[in-house]
Design an enzyme around this catalytic site. Structure first.
Site, short mmCIF file in Angstrom:
data_model
loop_
_atom_site.label_atom_id
_atom_site.label_comp_id
_atom_site.label_asym_id
_atom_site.label_seq_id
_atom_site.Cartn_x
_atom_site.Cartn_y
_atom_site.Cartn_z
N HIS A 1 -14.83 73.05 -11.52
CA HIS A 1 -15.17 72.83 -10.12
C HIS A 1 -14.15 73.61 -9.30
CE1 HIS A 1 -17.58 69.56 -11.74
NE2 HIS A 1 -16.50 69.22 -12.42
N SER B 1 -19.22 69.62 -27.47
CA SER B 1 -19.20 68.70 -26.33
C SER B 1 -19.44 69.45 -25.03
CB SER B 1 -17.95 67.83 -26.26
OG SER B 1 -18.18 66.79 -25.32
N CYS C 1 -15.05 68.19 -29.71
CA CYS C 1 -14.96 67.31 -30.86
C CYS C 1 -15.28 68.16 -32.09
CB CYS C 1 -15.90 66.11 -30.74
SG CYS C 1 -17.61 66.51 -30.42
#
Length: 133
Positions: free
Chosen positions: A68, A63, A83
């Protein structure tokens, strides 16, 4: 619930601003985190903002990882969605260590759907994913 993945949502602070404003340091931390999490890198994008801050996203076979940074606050936000296989908590431990965050809050969310949401025959037909690349 049919669990298909684990999503970690993280807030970390009291990290040195110079580390959080260094795109190469962020890139290296993500690559190391991916290895620690036993994940497979597909693509990595790192962007330096002006006057400060870095955003980086790693697309994984499992995934993604996104980070940030707000160097002026000694803060970063990250999310790691894995996943199938992989160790997202190990990846996050590596990020926290690499970016020297003294404090961290992590929320873990099981991702998936109720087993009754999809007819059994459709689950069986779609249970294997192929890499078309």
């Amino acid at each position: 619930m049919k669990k298909v993945g684990t999503h970690l949502v993280v807030d970390a602070w009291q990290a040195p601003g110079e580390l959080l404003n260094d795109p190469e340091r962020i890139r290296r931390a993500l690559i190391d985190a991916i290895a620690a999490g036993e994940a497979t890198l597909i693509d990595l994008c790192v962007h330096q903002f002006s006057p400060h801050g870095v955003t980086a996203t790693a697309t994984l076979a499992e995934s993604h990882i996104a980070i940030h940074t707000w160097p002026e606050y000694g803060y970063f936000a990250a999310d790691l969605f894995f996943c199938g296989q992989g160790q997202p908590k190990e990846a996050m431990k590596l990020l926290q260590t690499a970016l020297q965050a003294k404090k961290m809050e992590m929320r873990e969310i099981d991702r998936g759907f109720p087993a009754s949401a999809i007819p059994t025959e459709q689950l069986l037909e779609n249970s294997v994913y192929e890499d078309v690349a």
